[in-house]
Write a protein that holds these residues in place. Structure first.
Motif, PDB file in Angstrom:
ATOM      1  N   TRP A   6       0.844  -1.213   0.000  1.00  0.00           N
ATOM      2  CA  TRP A   6       0.000   0.000   0.000  1.00  0.00           C
ATOM      3  C   TRP A   6       0.875   1.257   0.000  1.00  0.00           C
ATOM      4  CZ3 TRP A   6      -0.890   3.248   4.557  1.00  0.00           C
ATOM      5  CH2 TRP A   6      -1.738   4.334   4.270  1.00  0.00           C
ATOM      6  N   LEU A   7       1.918   1.239   0.812  1.00  0.00           N
ATOM      7  CA  LEU A   7       2.803   2.407   0.881  1.00  0.00           C
ATOM      8  C   LEU A   7       3.545   2.602  -0.448  1.00  0.00           C
ATOM      9  CD1 LEU A   7       4.289   1.898   4.452  1.00  0.00           C
ATOM     10  CD2 LEU A   7       2.762   3.730   3.746  1.00  0.00           C
ATOM     11  N   ARG A   8       3.948   1.508  -1.085  1.00  0.00           N
ATOM     12  CA  ARG A   8       4.603   1.603  -2.403  1.00  0.00           C
ATOM     13  C   ARG A   8       3.678   2.263  -3.418  1.00  0.00           C
ATOM     14  NH1 ARG A   8       5.629  -3.470  -5.346  1.00  0.00           N
ATOM     15  NH2 ARG A   8       6.317  -2.214  -7.081  1.00  0.00           N
ATOM     16  N   PHE A   9       2.419   1.788  -3.398  1.00  0.00           N
ATOM     17  CA  PHE A   9       1.447   2.339  -4.347  1.00  0.00           C
ATOM     18  C   PHE A   9       1.154   3.800  -4.029  1.00  0.00           C
ATOM     19  CE2 PHE A   9      -2.946   3.174  -5.656  1.00  0.00           C
ATOM     20  CZ  PHE A   9      -2.852   2.888  -7.004  1.00  0.00           C
ATOM     21  N   LEU A  10       1.065   4.076  -2.726  1.00  0.00           N
ATOM     22  CA  LEU A  10       0.738   5.445  -2.281  1.00  0.00           C
ATOM     23  C   LEU A  10       1.838   6.424  -2.713  1.00  0.00           C
ATOM     24  CD1 LEU A  10      -1.289   7.107  -0.619  1.00  0.00           C
ATOM     25  CD2 LEU A  10       0.107   6.638   1.402  1.00  0.00           C
ATOM     26  N   LYS A  11       3.101   5.979  -2.650  1.00  0.00           N
ATOM     27  CA  LYS A  11       4.215   6.860  -3.028  1.00  0.00           C
ATOM     28  C   LYS A  11       4.130   7.253  -4.510  1.00  0.00           C
ATOM     29  CE  LYS A  11       9.270   7.100  -2.988  1.00  0.00           C
ATOM     30  NZ  LYS A  11      10.515   6.352  -2.761  1.00  0.00           N
ATOM     31  N   LYS A  12       3.662   6.316  -5.347  1.00  0.00           N
ATOM     32  CA  LYS A  12       3.497   6.622  -6.774  1.00  0.00           C
ATOM     33  C   LYS A  12       2.222   7.418  -7.026  1.00  0.00           C
ATOM     34  CE  LYS A  12       5.684   2.288  -8.206  1.00  0.00           C
ATOM     35  NZ  LYS A  12       5.420   0.964  -8.772  1.00  0.00           N
ATOM     36  N   LEU A  13       1.186   7.130  -6.204  1.00  0.00           N
ATOM     37  CA  LEU A  13      -0.129   7.739  -6.446  1.00  0.00           C
ATOM     38  C   LEU A  13      -0.190   9.198  -6.022  1.00  0.00           C
ATOM     39  CD1 LEU A  13      -3.126   7.218  -7.263  1.00  0.00           C
ATOM     40  CD2 LEU A  13      -3.564   6.590  -4.889  1.00  0.00           C
TER      41      LEU A  13
ATOM     42  N   GLN B  12      -6.907  13.854   3.723  1.00  0.00           N
ATOM     43  CA  GLN B  12      -5.604  13.963   4.382  1.00  0.00           C
ATOM     44  C   GLN B  12      -5.660  13.525   5.834  1.00  0.00           C
ATOM     45  OE1 GLN B  12      -3.540  17.585   3.622  1.00  0.00           O
ATOM     46  NE2 GLN B  12      -1.992  17.267   5.190  1.00  0.00           N
ATOM     47  N   LYS B  13      -6.701  13.946   6.535  1.00  0.00           N
ATOM     48  CA  LYS B  13      -6.773  13.639   7.968  1.00  0.00           C
ATOM     49  C   LYS B  13      -6.761  12.134   8.194  1.00  0.00           C
ATOM     50  CE  LYS B  13      -9.454  14.554  12.148  1.00  0.00           C
ATOM     51  NZ  LYS B  13     -10.695  15.102  12.704  1.00  0.00           N
ATOM     52  N   GLN B  14      -7.668  11.455   7.461  1.00  0.00           N
ATOM     53  CA  GLN B  14      -7.756  10.003   7.631  1.00  0.00           C
ATOM     54  C   GLN B  14      -6.453   9.331   7.189  1.00  0.00           C
ATOM     55  OE1 GLN B  14     -11.080   8.299   5.558  1.00  0.00           O
ATOM     56  NE2 GLN B  14     -10.689   6.214   6.292  1.00  0.00           N
ATOM     57  N   LEU B  15      -5.881   9.852   6.122  1.00  0.00           N
ATOM     58  CA  LEU B  15      -4.644   9.271   5.603  1.00  0.00           C
ATOM     59  C   LEU B  15      -3.512   9.413   6.617  1.00  0.00           C
ATOM     60  CD1 LEU B  15      -3.377   7.925   3.136  1.00  0.00           C
ATOM     61  CD2 LEU B  15      -2.942  10.183   2.170  1.00  0.00           C
ATOM     62  N   VAL B  16      -3.398  10.591   7.215  1.00  0.00           N
ATOM     63  CA  VAL B  16      -2.353  10.817   8.230  1.00  0.00           C
ATOM     64  C   VAL B  16      -2.567   9.891   9.423  1.00  0.00           C
ATOM     65  CG1 VAL B  16      -1.433  12.491   9.871  1.00  0.00           C
ATOM     66  CG2 VAL B  16      -1.840  13.166   7.500  1.00  0.00           C
TER      67      VAL B  16
ATOM     68  N   HIS C 274       8.548   8.647   3.617  1.00  0.00           N
ATOM     69  CA  HIS C 274       8.381   9.343   2.333  1.00  0.00           C
ATOM     70  C   HIS C 274       6.925   9.677   2.073  1.00  0.00           C
ATOM     71  CE1 HIS C 274      12.323   9.527   0.451  1.00  0.00           C
ATOM     72  NE2 HIS C 274      12.607   8.349   0.968  1.00  0.00           N
ATOM     73  N   CYS C 275       6.042   8.728   2.381  1.00  0.00           N
ATOM     74  CA  CYS C 275       4.608   8.968   2.135  1.00  0.00           C
ATOM     75  C   CYS C 275       4.082  10.087   3.040  1.00  0.00           C
ATOM     76  CB  CYS C 275       3.815   7.680   2.357  1.00  0.00           C
ATOM     77  SG  CYS C 275       4.138   6.438   1.093  1.00  0.00           S
ATOM     78  N   LEU C 276       4.462  10.060   4.306  1.00  0.00           N
ATOM     79  CA  LEU C 276       4.027  11.129   5.225  1.00  0.00           C
ATOM     80  C   LEU C 276       4.492  12.497   4.729  1.00  0.00           C
ATOM     81  CD1 LEU C 276       4.425   9.988   8.944  1.00  0.00           C
ATOM     82  CD2 LEU C 276       2.484  11.187   7.952  1.00  0.00           C
ATOM     83  N   ALA C 277       5.755  12.558   4.348  1.00  0.00           N
ATOM     84  CA  ALA C 277       6.308  13.830   3.864  1.00  0.00           C
ATOM     85  C   ALA C 277       5.593  14.281   2.597  1.00  0.00           C
ATOM     86  CB  ALA C 277       7.800  13.685   3.619  1.00  0.00           C
ATOM     87  N   LEU C 278       5.284  13.324   1.715  1.00  0.00           N
ATOM     88  CA  LEU C 278       4.590  13.675   0.470  1.00  0.00           C
ATOM     89  C   LEU C 278       3.185  14.207   0.740  1.00  0.00           C
ATOM     90  CD1 LEU C 278       5.499  10.860  -2.085  1.00  0.00           C
ATOM     91  CD2 LEU C 278       5.809  13.303  -2.399  1.00  0.00           C
ATOM     92  N   VAL C 279       2.502  13.569   1.701  1.00  0.00           N
ATOM     93  CA  VAL C 279       1.145  14.021   2.047  1.00  0.00           C
ATOM     94  C   VAL C 279       1.183  15.480   2.467  1.00  0.00           C
ATOM     95  CG1 VAL C 279      -0.727  13.760   3.734  1.00  0.00           C
ATOM     96  CG2 VAL C 279       0.258  11.749   2.632  1.00  0.00           C
ATOM     97  N   TYR C 280       2.128  15.833   3.326  1.00  0.00           N
ATOM     98  CA  TYR C 280       2.202  17.216   3.815  1.00  0.00           C
ATOM     99  C   TYR C 280       2.727  18.172   2.730  1.00  0.00           C
ATOM    100  CZ  TYR C 280       1.152  15.729   8.562  1.00  0.00           C
ATOM    101  OH  TYR C 280       0.524  15.229   9.661  1.00  0.00           O
ATOM    102  N   ARG C 281       3.617  17.677   1.892  1.00  0.00           N
ATOM    103  CA  ARG C 281       4.168  18.583   0.865  1.00  0.00           C
ATOM    104  C   ARG C 281       3.156  18.855  -0.237  1.00  0.00           C
ATOM    105  NH1 ARG C 281       7.225  18.078  -3.790  1.00  0.00           N
ATOM    106  NH2 ARG C 281       7.490  15.838  -3.623  1.00  0.00           N
ATOM    107  N   LEU C 282       2.379  17.848  -0.590  1.00  0.00           N
ATOM    108  CA  LEU C 282       1.421  18.021  -1.682  1.00  0.00           C
ATOM    109  C   LEU C 282       0.045  18.464  -1.187  1.00  0.00           C
ATOM    110  CD1 LEU C 282       2.353  14.774  -3.654  1.00  0.00           C
ATOM    111  CD2 LEU C 282       3.040  17.102  -4.204  1.00  0.00           C
TER     112      LEU C 282
END
Length: 2029
Positions: A29-36, A49-53, A74-82
């Motif tokens: 899931w995290l691999r897919f999330l990083k690309k998605l 975002q809230k639920q995802l975090v 990486h995914c956490l950082a991407l969520v906040y950056r994007l």
């Protein structure tokens, strides 16, 4: 896993899974999330975002594994950056809270580590957004570090690195604190923490100026401490850090605020800092620390290696320009390191330091500098050498106190010299022939400088100078002979100087070794010179005791090196060598014992040195001259060996008597004996086994063994894949040259002075022989393995028991050493037993053997365990006993169950994986299941990473061995691997590497099944992809390499499931990795991808670089942006030194060319051009400009073209080898285009297609192609010149016929004449190497023969080049000034003669074309091509007299060289015209490539002379090199007659041709076959040879036999046509001979004796033809072969078979028709060369085949493209019918009878085939007519044949087909005009029919041209009938003809409305009347008078015709007046 592919985690699905599956699900899931996330809409992201975090936070707190935590961060950082970054501080706080937590339990550790990782990536991605919490976070992290374990410390350091990267200059407040923490970590006990701290400091130094200013010394000292005890990864990381800091200190990237007393660092200070660590002098004031106090003043090897790597990094960062500027200072500072007393005190230290400094120089000079800068650096080094030499000379010779040199400088001198000389050697090898300016610079005097060092008192310096000379020779082969002469001369002059003896003998040996790498060789006579020197030294050794040792060593060294010249040189000197060996050893073994009582320490030292040298010379003979080792030679060598072995028994007492003085000599002596015994068959020295074994046991287990060189023994005996367990191998490191010092045990690295006899070995790099003691052990192990299989069982058991006893009894280090030695010796034995398929022996041998291996398997040394496992596998293989194999496995199982120590468990785990290695795989499911269970358990033992690693490695081997049997365990294995991959810490790199190997094995085992769609397969495939993703994210490069390898396997088996974009992205990022193994994996993967998807790979690479702006833009990124991935690969190819990697890069580029070159032509051509132009030498990047004078006259080549510098492209300073490869690529591109669109080689078509579509064509880039070929051909590098000339040759061959659209009649290459001339001219210079000149000759001939040159002046310029070479050939070879081997003269001579032959052949062919009818008009249209063609022949004819002699001499040489070996004694003892007796073997292939063209040219010359001797008197060549020329002799008295000379020449050409055409190996030499056939054709065009061949029936029959074989074995139509043409000539020759014989017989014998005249021809009186001896029979066979192959229906056997194609239509091409016609023509001539009886024998066959072909054509079962087939058949039929044999008295009756049968058969065809559709009646009638006209009346007048013939014609006259009617009438004309007996019956029978048909025309007039033609032909037939009648009857018939003609006329009204055909008939009839009427005026007048209506009709027709003529004339006049003088081509109306 598909449920994991969503933005939010599917928690429901996740919770239903088991624990290990849940971790995999979350990771996916995290691999897919990083690309998605980057592709998700921002609004959607904010909404979720809230639920995802929350979900990500839950993952964070659920103890994620190392790969998961990295992805999570990486995914956490991407969520906040994007998305929304406001709440990011909450996550930061949460992470800080987790880090502060007091929970120290192991279960909480993963969560804490995940929090640290998240913090790092959050700060890295969000940067200054989190600046508020930065200080708190940093304090928290630094505090946590104090109590953290190694994993935690490592993770915190990496976290801080990311924070610094994200915040940059904003982190300045905490820089000092970070520095303090990192300092501590830099000396941590964990290596992973070392690496992490180095990375952190590397990031810190970007902004923290103090690191490379005020704190530089402290950091350096810290780094030196960190190097101690470090591993490879740590050394790489810390050297990168320190190197960067030093580079920054020297050239700051940013301005430093000035401080009181601060100053800029200088290079001297920086190097002083490094030397403080290198020499351990302390890094500053009072910084000697405690080392001096503790007494540990020596520097550890790790520190030195680390500082060496640091120095390389430091210079690499500063770059090539800096190095070029500061090289002099840098070199001096490095040499100071070597000159320091700490280095020179100990030899081992000195050798190690030399290696380090050499590595620094090699890594910087070799990779950073271009050619010009390297030459400058070499000059600088030469000056350093001169300086050192002056220092030494001053020390040795000057007594002045003031100039006296310190002893320290003298001691340091050899080390400095060795280092500098070896670097000059490497530079020379890199530069190759481009180093010529270095030698030519007299101000440096490089050669003199190097040669002067040969007199140095130190052996190391002398050997280094000798090696340097060898490298000069390899780089510039022209120097070999010169240097040999110079050294030999100096050696002779300085025989009394020990240094000169040693130095010059080493130099000569080194130069002889260089010859192996120089294809051009050295003159043969040099071998004799060297032997004389050696003999002189050995014989004079005893004369002067002071230099005895040097003379002895020098003599044997020269003899040893002599053998490397090969058997052709050595065989002449072998008797003298045997004599020298005889003098070196006692006469018998008894004399050995008596020797002991004589001599002293010195004499024994000389004796042992001498015998060791003699043995080395023997070994060299065995290695390099195997062909000379006959039984006789070996039997003469064996007594010497027996004496050498006998001396073994005396050695202990000698050493005891004379002590250590001779100990080293004794060691070398034993080593030499072992080496030579290993090479010989053990049976030859069986009687010496006892002595040898005793000595072997002593050397392997004796008390004097001190050190164990395990790395020199064990790796070769281990299984190659098992070595991965021991860490990265030396072969996988770029720094292996210095890293091997750390792995060399006590012996350290090797160096040349340990064994000077290795200096002549065939190697590119300087040899590094081991110290004698280590080498002795290795040789003893090898020899033991060779001898043991030849011992008896009792002796075997005894020795193995002894081995086991030694291991049991000894203790400590000595026990380990002996165990390694004996285990290695036994493993070597097992290897030999397995390869020779011998048995080990009974139980008493097996027991100690197994005990020995099991002891080693449980040894503490991991490499020993690896070797023991391999030994067990070999033991199982040798015994091949299933019960023994099972017992071994059960024992390992038991051990693994009970043992708890890691050593036992690892050894037995590996044994389980290895035991079935050589048994063809595992076939027992029970064993497999048990093994899998045990290894699964061991691999999960997280308490011992070592056990995990070994167990997983064993599992991977098990998977490989089990193959399909393993499928039942696949799922469990993948589950285990993923669980371990997701949980193994990054610090346990070795476990991850084993997991990677295991995954690779599993993918291979699954294979193509991975493409399936089933649920199980999908799960397995997902597991593979997840596993690869985990490994790709690993920080370890070896693990990343494993990931790439696994993805490569996946791509092979299931390409559509591998994401190519991400894979290519990963490959491009790692393409310039600092790890060799990773680069290898990347290029290997690219090579595979390029074979399938080259275009996509290139596109992905360019897209990646554009989308991925990195802070540190590497050169690779820039290169890919500018010139694509292909350009990056070229750059990498230029930098790489690893041969395997370079080969992979080249193959990748070749695959890319084959896939993409045609589509991206401009890109590839520009790339090749840029690579070729990328040289620092501006002259090489030449721009060719044509300059014309004002008056338009042409310049000469030399002044027409000038080189001008060019702006540098994307490449800089590429080496010559890369540029050579670019030219090879260019040739491949041309070859690719050849297989594509024809527009690539057609300018008009290319221009037209380019207007229609945006495509590119090769012809449009012709200027660039020529330019590149010119640049390469005129380069300084000889290899590049050869490549350029080859490219030019390809261009000429491909483009010579391409017309120039703008200038009709000209070709496109004409405009480049001057370019080609300028490219060729340098190759004909006096100093050009022979191979370059030979290649240029080939290009010259191709250029002249291409027909491009239209101007005679241009032609003469190129011709002049060849003419100059011909003069050189005539002068011959000057032995005194010869630089190369005599075979090079042969090569050059044959190339010149072949080129002239090609030119002559072309000239003759053009002349013949010009003389042939129809060609003159073409030559007139072609402008001045004709005169040039004529001029070419004139140019050649001026030298033809010389050329013909040389060609004949060449052919005679070739004929002799092709004799079978049993006739070798017939070869001239002095050699041939162009080869010497010594170079026979080298000459053979040269003659083989040239003879065919020369043969063809010679035949054409003989054809032109008609075999008439042009010159008078003896025709000796006035050249000393051609004593065996054809037909010439050296004495006037034995001059041959012209007849004999001609006969010799004819026999020579016939012999060579027939020998070649019979040879079975000529399958791929079609052009040679063609040349042979054309040569024979040319000969048979001349009467004299034709009469010779015609006279000799045996020869003719033999020729036909050879040609028949050729027809059967060669499918080429051109070859078959040439064969048939030649057969026709042979038959004609025989025909002429028979005619001449008959004629002479008729003239000689009177009429009265006519009945007794013998009948000439085959068959004689009996008519029998003998197969094999009969010319006629051979010709029949050959023709039948052709006819049946083309028309299988002819054969009754094949007619109904599938190959005969039954009733199907047979299609014949134009060529096939020519073949059939030629065969029939030959058949038709055969009866004429038979006797009457013979002709009767042959005739049925001939007629059968002729009529058979005719029938097939008549039936229309043959689709013939050519219209020549039917006329050819009919001509052949006519030839048979008119044969003189049909009229001969003896055969007339039989012929008549058979011809009647043939006519009957022909008529039968008509009636049989008439019913079939599509029968060709016309051909049938024509054949019938030929029969009727040309056979005798006795055949045609026979009834019922005549009647049937008449019926046939009557039927054809009544045919409804006007074409058949027309042809019938035409044939009747021939018949009516034929002989009366034939014509009369046809006139009587068909005349009435003809008249009636013509009378009917008035009623039904013709409506089309075919009908018109039929009527006209009928009129001609009737006219022929009329004129065939007697004069008396003719008026009546004419009276009948006129009314018919008048009836065909139309009146005026009918004429106007009649059809075109009817009008034409009217006109035709009127013309006939006007023509025939006046001839028979009386009949005509009477007819007109009696028939007024006819008269009126005729008059009206005549009047109408006259009016029509007048009208046409008037109209023509009007048109001619009104026609304008200029006609428009286009009607604009």
């Amino acid at each position: 896993m598909e449920q994991a592919h969503s933005l939010l985690l599917n928690e429901e699905a996740c919770n239903q899974l088991r624990e290990h599956q849940r971790a995999e699900f979350v990771f996916e899931w995290l691999r897919f999330l990083k690309k998605l996330l980057p592709a998700t809409d921002r609004a959607d992201l904010k909404q979720n975002q809230k639920q995802l975090v929350e979900q990500l936070t839950r993952v964070l707190t659920s103890s994620p594994g190392p790969p998961t935590r990295l992805l999570l961060a990486h995914c956490l950082a991407l969520v906040y950056r994007l998305g929304d970054s406001l709440t990011s501080s909450l996550t930061v706080d949460l992470c800080n809270d987790i880090i502060r937590s007091k929970d120290d339990s192991p279960s909480f550790l993963p969560t804490r580590l995940a929090a640290v990782a998240c913090l790092g990536v959050l700060y890295e991605q969000l940067g200054r957004l989190l600046i508020n919490s930065f200080k708190e976070t940093m304090v928290n992290l630094l505090k946590a570090m104090k109590s953290a374990e190694s994993q935690g410390r490592c993770e915190i350091m990496l976290c801080i690195e990311k924070i610094l990267k994200g915040l940059g200059v904003s982190a300045v407040s905490c820089q000092r604190d970070i520095y303090k923490a990192a300092r501590t970590c830099l000396t941590d006990r964990s290596m992973a923490v070392h690496c992490a701290a180095a990375k952190c400091l590397l990031e810190l130094q970007r902004e923290a100026v103090f690191l490379w200013s005020t704190e530089l010394e402290n950091v350096a000292t810290l780094c030196f401490r960190a190097f101690e005890g470090s591993n490879y990864d740590v050394r790489v990381a810390i050297s990168k850090l320190l190197g960067t800091l030093l580079a920054s200190a020297l050239e700051p990237r940013q301005a430093i605020a000035p401080r009181p007393g601060s100053k800029c660092n200088t290079l001297e200070e920086v190097m002083e800092l490094l030397s403080s660590g290198f020499l351990r002098r302390g890094a500053g004031f009072l910084r000697a620390s405690g080392d001096m106090l503790k007494g540990t003043s020596s520097v550890s090897k790790e520190v030195r290696v680390g500082i060496t790597q640091t120095c390389v990094v430091f210079v690499s960062i500063l770059g090539g320009s800096w190095l070029e500027t500061h090289f002099s200072s840098f070199l001096s500072l490095l040499m100071e390191w070597l000159s320091h007393t700490r280095v020179t005190q100990c030899t081992a230290d000195a050798v190690a330091c030399r290696c380090c400094v050499s590595f620094i120089l090699r890594s910087t000079l070799g990779s950073l500098l271009g050619v010009k800068a390297q030459i400058a650096a070499a000059k600088e080094i030469c000056q350093m050498i001169s300086k050192q030499k002056r220092v030494l000379d001053a020390a040795l010779h000057e007594g002045n106190v003031e100039t006296r040199v310190s002893p320290a400088d003298v001691a340091a001198s050899p080390h400095v010299l060795v280092c500098t000389l070896l670097e000059v050697s490497s530079l020379l090898q890199d530069l190759s022939s481009t180093a010529a300016p270095l030698l030519q610079d007299t101000s440096i005097g490089m050669l003199d400088t190097v040669i002067s060092v040969l007199l140095h008192p130190n052996a190391s310096a002398r050997l280094a100078a000798a090696w340097c000379l060898r490298c000069v020779a390899v780089a510039m082969p022209a120097q070999v002979a010169v240097l040999l002469d110079r050294c030999a001369e100096r050696l002779n002059a300085l025989k009394s100087c020990p240094e000169a003896l040693a130095g010059y003998s080493s130099a000569i040996a080194a130069l002889l070794g260089a010859v192996q790498l120089c294809p051009l060789g050295i003159p043969h006579c040099k071998g004799k010179v060297v032997l004389n020197l050696a003999e002189d030294l050995l014989r004079s050794a005893a004369q002067n005791s002071r230099i005895s040792i040097q003379r002895t060593q020098g003599g044997w060294l020269l003899l040893s090196a002599l053998s490397t010249l090969g058997p052709t040189v050595v065989e002449h000197h072998l008797p003298r060598m045997l004599l020298l060996w005889k003098c070196a050893f006692p006469l018998s073994v008894k004399d050995v014992e008596s020797e002991l009582r004589r001599g002293d320490s010195f004499t024994w030292q000389v004796t042992l040195e001498g015998r060791a040298g003699a043995l080395c010379a023997m070994k060299s003979l065995l290695v390099h001259c195997k062909d000379l080792l006959t039984d006789d030679v070996i039997s003469r060598l064996l007594p010497f060996l027996s004496c050498a072995v006998a001396l073994f028994t005396q050695l202990p007492s000698l050493i005891k008597s004379y002590g250590n003085q001779i100990k080293n000599a004794a060691t070398v002596f034993r080593l030499r004996v072992y080496e030579i015994l290993t090479l010989l068959q053990p049976k030859t020295y069986e009687e010496s086994f006892g002595t040898v074994l005793k000595q072997l046991l002593n050397d392997l287990t004796g008390p004097e063994i001190t050190a164990c060189a395990e790395l020199n023994l064990l790796p070769t005996l281990c299984f190659s894949q098992d070595l991965a367990l021991l860490g990265p191998g030396l072969q996988d490191m770029d720094q292996h040259y210095i890293e091997e010092q750390l792995h060399g045990g006590g012996s350290g690295g090797g160096t040349l002075e340990y064994d000077p006899f290795t200096i002549f070995e065939k190697a590119q790099d300087v040899p590094t022989p081991l110290p004698p003691a280590s080498a002795l052990t290795a040789a003893a192990v090898q020899l033991f393995g060779v001898i043991f299989p030849h011992l008896g069982n009792q002796q075997r058991a005894q020795i193995l028991e002894q081995f086991c006893g030694f291991v049991r009894q000894l203790k400590g280090a000595r026990q380990q050493t002996v165990q390694i030695h004996v285990a290695a010796a036994f493993c070597c034995t097992l290897k030999c037993l397995a390869s020779s398929r011998r048995d080990l022996g009974p139980e008493e041998v097996q027991r100690p053997a197994l005990s020995l291996l099991l002891g080693a398997l449980e040894g503490s040394n991991p490499m020993l365990r690896c070797m023991a496992a391999e030994g067990l596998a070999r033991l199982v293989q040798v015994l091949n006993d299933p019960s023994f194999t099972v017992s071994i496995t059960l024992m390992s199982f038991d051990k693994l169950k009970t043992a708890r120590d890691a050593i036992t468990r690892t050894g037995h785990a590996l044994a389980l994986g290895a035991v079935y290695r050589y048994l063809g795989g595992i076939n027992s499911t029970q064993f497999l299941s048990a093994c899998v269970g045990v290894l699964f358990t061991l691999s999960q033992d997280s308490t011992s990473p070592e056990v995990q690693m070994w167990a997983l490695h064993a599992l991977s081997m098990l998977v490989d061995l089990a193959g399909p049997l393993y499928h039942s365990h696949l799922e469990a294995s993948f589950t285990l691997l993923l669980r371990l991959l997701l949980s193994t810490p990054h610090t346990h790199v070795e476990v991850q590497q084993s997991l990677g190997r295991c995954l690779n094995a599993l993918i291979t085992a699954t294979g193509p099944d991975l493409q399936g769609e089933g649920a199980g397969v999908c799960a397995v495939r997902t597991s593979c992809l997840v596993g690869c993703a985990v490994m790709q994210d690993s920080p370890d490069c070896l693990v990343q390499a494993q990931a790439i390898s696994c993805l490569q396997q996946l791509h092979m088996f299931a390409p559509r499931f591998v994401n190519l974009a991400s894979l290519v992205s990963s490959l491009c990022i790692n393409l310039c990795s600092s790890y060799l193994s990773l680069r290898r994996a990347v290029v290997a993967c690219l090579r595979q991808l390029a074979q399938r998807e080259a275009v996509e790979v290139s596109e992905h690479a360019v897209a990646l670089v554009k989308e991925l702006p990195r802070r540190d833009n590497t050169q690779l990124d820039v290169t890919i942006k500018e010139v694509g991935l292909e350009g990056a690969l070229f750059s990498l190819l230029d930098r790489e030194s690893d041969l395997h990697l370079c080969q992979d890069i080249q193959e990748t580029l070749v695959h890319m060319i084959s896939s993409t070159a045609v589509g991206s032509l401009a890109h590839w051509l520009k790339l090749c051009k840029d690579v070729l132009s990328a040289s620092t030498d501006s002259a090489a990047a030449a721009s060719v400009e044509t300059q014309q004078e004002e008056d338009g006259d042409r310049y000469d080549d030399d002044c027409s073209f000038h080189a001008k510098p060019e702006s540098s492209g994307p490449f800089n300073n590429l080496c010559w080898s890369t540029r050579v490869f670019s030219m090879e690529c260019l040739c491949r591109i041309i070859a690719q285009c050849e297989n594509g669109d024809p527009a690539h080689f057609n300018m008009a078509l290319a221009q037209e297609q380019r207007l229609l579509e945006s495509t590119d064509f090769l012809v449009l880039h012709l200027a660039d192609l020529i330019r590149m070929a010119f640049m390469a051909a005129t380069d300084h590098s000889n290899q590049l010149r050869l490549a350029g000339l080859q490219t030019l040759l390809v261009i000429i061959r491909k483009f010579s016929n391409v017309p120039e659209p703008e200038f009709p009649g000209h070709v496109i290459l004409e405009q480049y004449q001057a370019n080609v001339g300028a490219a060729l001219r340098p190759a004909f210079n006096v100093d050009a190497p022979p191979d370059v000149t030979a290649k240029a000759c080939q290009v010259c001939s191709a250029w002249i023969a291409s027909g491009v040159i239209s101007d005679l002046r241009d032609l003469r310029r190129v011709h002049q080049l060849l003419a100059s070479s011909l003069v050189k050939v005539q002068v011959g070879r000057d032995v005194s000034s010869q630089l190369y081997n005599e075979s090079t003269f042969t090569m050059e001579t044959l190339a010149v003669l072949k080129a002239w032959a090609e030119v002559y052949i072309t000239a003759v062919q053009r002349a013949r074309q010009r003389e042939s009818p129809g060609s003159r008009q073409q030559s007139e249209e072609a402008g001045d091509a004709g005169p040039a063609g004529a001029g070419l022949l004139k140019l050649v004819q001026t030298d033809l007299a010389t050329l013909s002699r040389l060609w004949l001499a060449t052919l005679q040489d070739h004929a002799l060289l092709t004799l079978p070996p049993q006739y070798s004694n017939q070869l001239p003892s002095t050699g041939g015209s162009f080869y010497t007796a010594e170079t026979v073997e080298q000459a053979r292939p040269l003659y083989c490539s040239a003879w065919a063209t020369i043969l063809h040219a010679t035949a054409l010359w003989l054809n032109s002379t008609g075999f008439i001797m042009v010159d008078e008197g003896p025709t000796n060549l006035s050249r000393p090199v051609t004593p065996t020329s054809m037909g010439q002799s050296t004495s006037l008295s034995s001059v041959k007659s012209p007849e004999d000379v001609n006969t010799d020449r004819l026999n020579l050409i016939l012999g060579i041709s027939v020998e070649f055409l019979c040879s079975p190996h000529s399958g791929d030499q079609m052009e040679y076959i063609s040349s042979c056939l054309q040569a024979l054709q040319a000969l048979l065009e001349v009467p004299w040879p034709r009469s010779k061949v015609g006279n000799d029936q045996a020869l003719s029959a033999e020729l036909l036999s050879v040609l028949h074989r050729l027809i059967v074995t060669r499918e080429s139509p051109s070859i078959q046509l040439a064969v048939l043409e030649l057969v026709h000539q042979i038959v004609c020759a025989a025909q002429e001979h028979v005619k001449e014989k008959r004629h002479s017989a008729e003239v000689d014998d009177g009429a009265a004796e006519k009945e007794t005249v013998p009948e000439f021809g085959e068959g004689r009186d009996t008519g029998g033809l003998v197969p094999g001896k009969s010319l006629v029979f051979g010709a029949l066979e050959l023709c039948l072969c052709i006819l049946v192959r083309k028309l299988p229906q002819l054969s009754p056997k094949l007619a109904g078979s599938p190959s005969g194609r039954g009733g199907q239509t047979c299609s014949l091409s134009n060529t096939d028709c020519r073949l059939v016609t030629s065969a029939l023509a030959i058949l038709s001539e055969l009866p004429s060369i038979c006797s009457p009886e013979g002709s009767v024998s042959v005739l049925p066959t001939v007629l059968y085949l002729l009529l058979g072909v005719l029938r097939e054509v008549m039936k229309c079962s043959v689709e013939a493209e050519s219209e020549q087939l039917v006329p050819g058949i009919l001509q052949a039929l006519r030839t048979v019918l008119t044969s003189p044999m049909s009229r001969a008295e003896k055969s007339h009756g039989a012929w008549t009878e058979m011809l009647c049968c043939a006519l009957h058969t022909l008529l039968e065809f008509w009636y049989e085939d008439k019913t079939e559709p599509g029968v060709d009646e016309v051909t049938m009638l024509t054949a019938l007519t030929v029969f009727l006209l040309h056979s005798s009346a006795e055949v045609t007048t026979v009834e019922p044949l005549q009647t049937r013939c008449i019926q046939t014609f009557r039927a054809s006259l009544e045919s409804k087909d006007p074409l058949v009617q027309s042809r019938s009438y035409q044939l009747l004309v021939s018949l009516f005009q034929g002989p009366t007996p034939v014509a009369r019956p046809f006139i009587l029978a068909l005349g009435g029919c003809l008249v009636s048909q013509l009378k009917g025309v008035e009623r039904s007039r013709p409506q089309n041209p075919a009908e018109l033609q039929a009527v006209q032909d009928a009129v001609r037939a009737l006219e022929a009938l009329v004129f065939a009648a007697d004069e008396t009857h003719r008026p009546q018939l004419v009276a009948m003809l006129f009314p018919i003609l008048i009836s065909l006329l139309l009146d005026e009204n009918a004429l106007a409305s009649a059809s075109a055909a009817s009008r034409l008939l009217h006109e035709s009839a009127l013309r006939d009347l006007m023509r025939i009427g006046p001839q028979h005026s009386a009949v005509f007048k009477s007819l007109m008078a009696s028939a007024p209506n006819m008269k009126a009709r005729l008059e009206a027709a005549v009047k109408g015709n006259q009016e029509s003529v007048n009208t046409k004339t008037t109209a023509a006049r009007v048109i001619s007046r009104s026609t304008p003088s200029i006609q428009l081509k286009i009607n604009f109306l």
